[in-house]
Motif scaffolding. Structure first.
Motif, PDB file in Angstrom:
ATOM      1  N   GLU A 117      11.904  -5.428   2.593  1.00 48.59           N
ATOM      2  CA  GLU A 117      11.765  -6.356   3.364  1.00 48.59           C
ATOM      3  C   GLU A 117      13.635  -5.757   3.469  1.00 48.59           C
ATOM      4  OE1 GLU A 117       8.345  -8.247   2.701  1.00 48.59           O
ATOM      5  OE2 GLU A 117      10.556  -7.719   1.058  1.00 48.59           O
ATOM      6  N   ASP A 118      14.343  -6.739   2.624  1.00 47.22           N
ATOM      7  CA  ASP A 118      16.343  -6.284   2.938  1.00 47.22           C
ATOM      8  C   ASP A 118      16.694  -4.833   3.193  1.00 47.22           C
ATOM      9  OD1 ASP A 118      16.815  -7.341  -0.709  1.00 47.22           O
ATOM     10  OD2 ASP A 118      16.172  -5.019   0.897  1.00 47.22           O
ATOM     11  N   GLN A 149       7.389  -5.642  -5.204  1.00 50.84           N
ATOM     12  CA  GLN A 149       7.054  -4.881  -5.221  1.00 50.84           C
ATOM     13  C   GLN A 149       6.682  -4.120  -6.755  1.00 50.84           C
ATOM     14  OE1 GLN A 149       9.783  -2.426  -2.777  1.00 50.84           O
ATOM     15  NE2 GLN A 149       8.376  -2.396  -1.696  1.00 50.84           N
ATOM     16  N   SER A 150       5.832  -3.828  -7.135  1.00 49.86           N
ATOM     17  CA  SER A 150       5.532  -3.167  -8.644  1.00 49.86           C
ATOM     18  C   SER A 150       4.736  -1.418  -8.539  1.00 49.86           C
ATOM     19  CB  SER A 150       4.743  -4.594  -9.360  1.00 49.86           C
ATOM     20  OG  SER A 150       3.378  -4.221  -9.071  1.00 49.86           O
ATOM     21  N   THR A 193      -4.054   2.041  -2.838  1.00 47.20           N
ATOM     22  CA  THR A 193      -2.362   1.924  -3.354  1.00 47.20           C
ATOM     23  C   THR A 193      -1.827   3.083  -4.790  1.00 47.20           C
ATOM     24  OG1 THR A 193      -3.188  -0.025  -4.666  1.00 47.20           O
ATOM     25  CG2 THR A 193      -2.007  -0.207  -2.241  1.00 47.20           C
ATOM     26  N   SER A 194      -2.408   4.465  -4.640  1.00 47.98           N
ATOM     27  CA  SER A 194      -1.961   4.871  -5.645  1.00 47.98           C
ATOM     28  C   SER A 194      -1.217   5.975  -5.348  1.00 47.98           C
ATOM     29  CB  SER A 194      -3.205   5.473  -6.154  1.00 47.98           C
ATOM     30  OG  SER A 194      -4.363   6.300  -5.479  1.00 47.98           O
ATOM     31  N   SER A 198       1.963  -2.318  -5.119  1.00 48.16           N
ATOM     32  CA  SER A 198       1.502  -2.994  -4.613  1.00 48.16           C
ATOM     33  C   SER A 198       2.360  -3.177  -4.385  1.00 48.16           C
ATOM     34  CB  SER A 198       1.292  -3.671  -6.195  1.00 48.16           C
ATOM     35  OG  SER A 198       2.332  -4.680  -6.354  1.00 48.16           O
ATOM     36  N   SER A 199       2.829  -3.514  -2.359  1.00 47.66           N
ATOM     37  CA  SER A 199       3.671  -3.526  -1.712  1.00 47.66           C
ATOM     38  C   SER A 199       3.435  -3.829  -0.598  1.00 47.66           C
ATOM     39  CB  SER A 199       4.820  -2.587  -1.972  1.00 47.66           C
ATOM     40  OG  SER A 199       5.165  -2.775  -0.733  1.00 47.66           O
ATOM     41  N   SER A 200       3.833  -5.244  -0.014  1.00 39.13           N
ATOM     42  CA  SER A 200       3.623  -5.819   1.109  1.00 39.13           C
ATOM     43  C   SER A 200       3.438  -4.954   2.109  1.00 39.13           C
ATOM     44  CB  SER A 200       4.068  -7.439   1.184  1.00 39.13           C
ATOM     45  OG  SER A 200       5.017  -7.320   1.331  1.00 39.13           O
TER      46      SER A 200
END
Lengths: 115, 115
Positions: A97-98, A2-3, A72-73, A26-28
């Protein structure tokens, strides 16, 4: 990974004018989004956060932010700023994820309100 | 009453020395954090403890060692201080019940200057 990107390092604005501070992430995975404010020589304080539900989030001191998943804002806005809003503003994302409690911060935007 | 307190507020020391920064929270929170803010205001997580257990251990030199004697305290000990350790160090805490959605409460910061 992520960022968070805060494109504007400094935003000068006149008192009583509207302001928008930009934040992109940004992230999945699904994210939670935060805006924190840091007044001079102080620690950070939460302005608002988005967890789920309505994409328009209202916070303290008249600030609000809108979550836009497609862009993504998570931009921060205030319709009329005061001198006392002069501070550093940080956008942050939490979500991994963790399941750790880690907050990833942007580089900050200095809001400078002029009389 | 201060929710998250740190001592000292300022710390000036010579290279090679060992120093500690103390943090205490009276919010009854389960999770505590250490962040480093560099000269460009960039904030990065260093460590986090949940119920005295280390849950986040970012890539920091092993000269930095956190210690949590109880849930209300998280201290940061730094050995063999280097010039690059100069920064503002923030302690924070969160309830720990909502995971990554938790609001983090920050202390006022400790400005460390290594000469």
């Amino acid at each position: 990974a992520q960022s968070v990107t805060q494109l504007d390092s400094q935003v000068p604005v006149f008192e009583e004018a509207p302001v928008e501070l930009r934040c992109n992430y940004s992230s999945s995975v699904s994210v939670y989004l935060f805006w924190y404010v840091q007044y001079p020589n102080q620690g950070l304080q939460l302005l608002l956060k988005y967890l789920s539900g309505s994409t328009l989030v209202k916070g303290i001191n008249g600030f609000e932010a809108e979550f836009n998943k497609s862009q993504t804002s998570f931009h921060l806005r205030k319709p009329s700023v005061h001198i006392s809003d002069t501070a550093e503003y940080f956008c942050a994302v939490s979500g991994s994820e963790d399941s750790s409690y880690k907050l990833i911060f942007g580089s900050g935007t200095r809001l400078l309100v002029r009389p | 009453d201060t929710a998250v307190s740190q001592t000292p507020k300022y710390l000036v020391t010579q290279m090679g020395n060992d120093k500690s920064i103390k943090c205490e929270q009276n919010l009854g929170h389960d999770t505590m954090y250490w962040y480093k803010q560099d000269s460009k205001k960039f904030l990065k997580i260093m460590f986090s403890y949940n119920n005295k257990e280390l849950i986040i251990n970012e890539t920091v030199p092993n000269r930095f060692s956190p210690k949590s004697p109880d849930k209300a305290h998280l201290n940061l000990h730094i050995n063999s201080l280097e010039l690059g350790d100069s920064a503002v160090y923030f302690c924070a805490s969160s309830q720990g019940t909502s995971g990554r959605a938790d609001t983090q409460y920050f202390g006022p910061g400790t400005r460390l200057t290594v000469l």
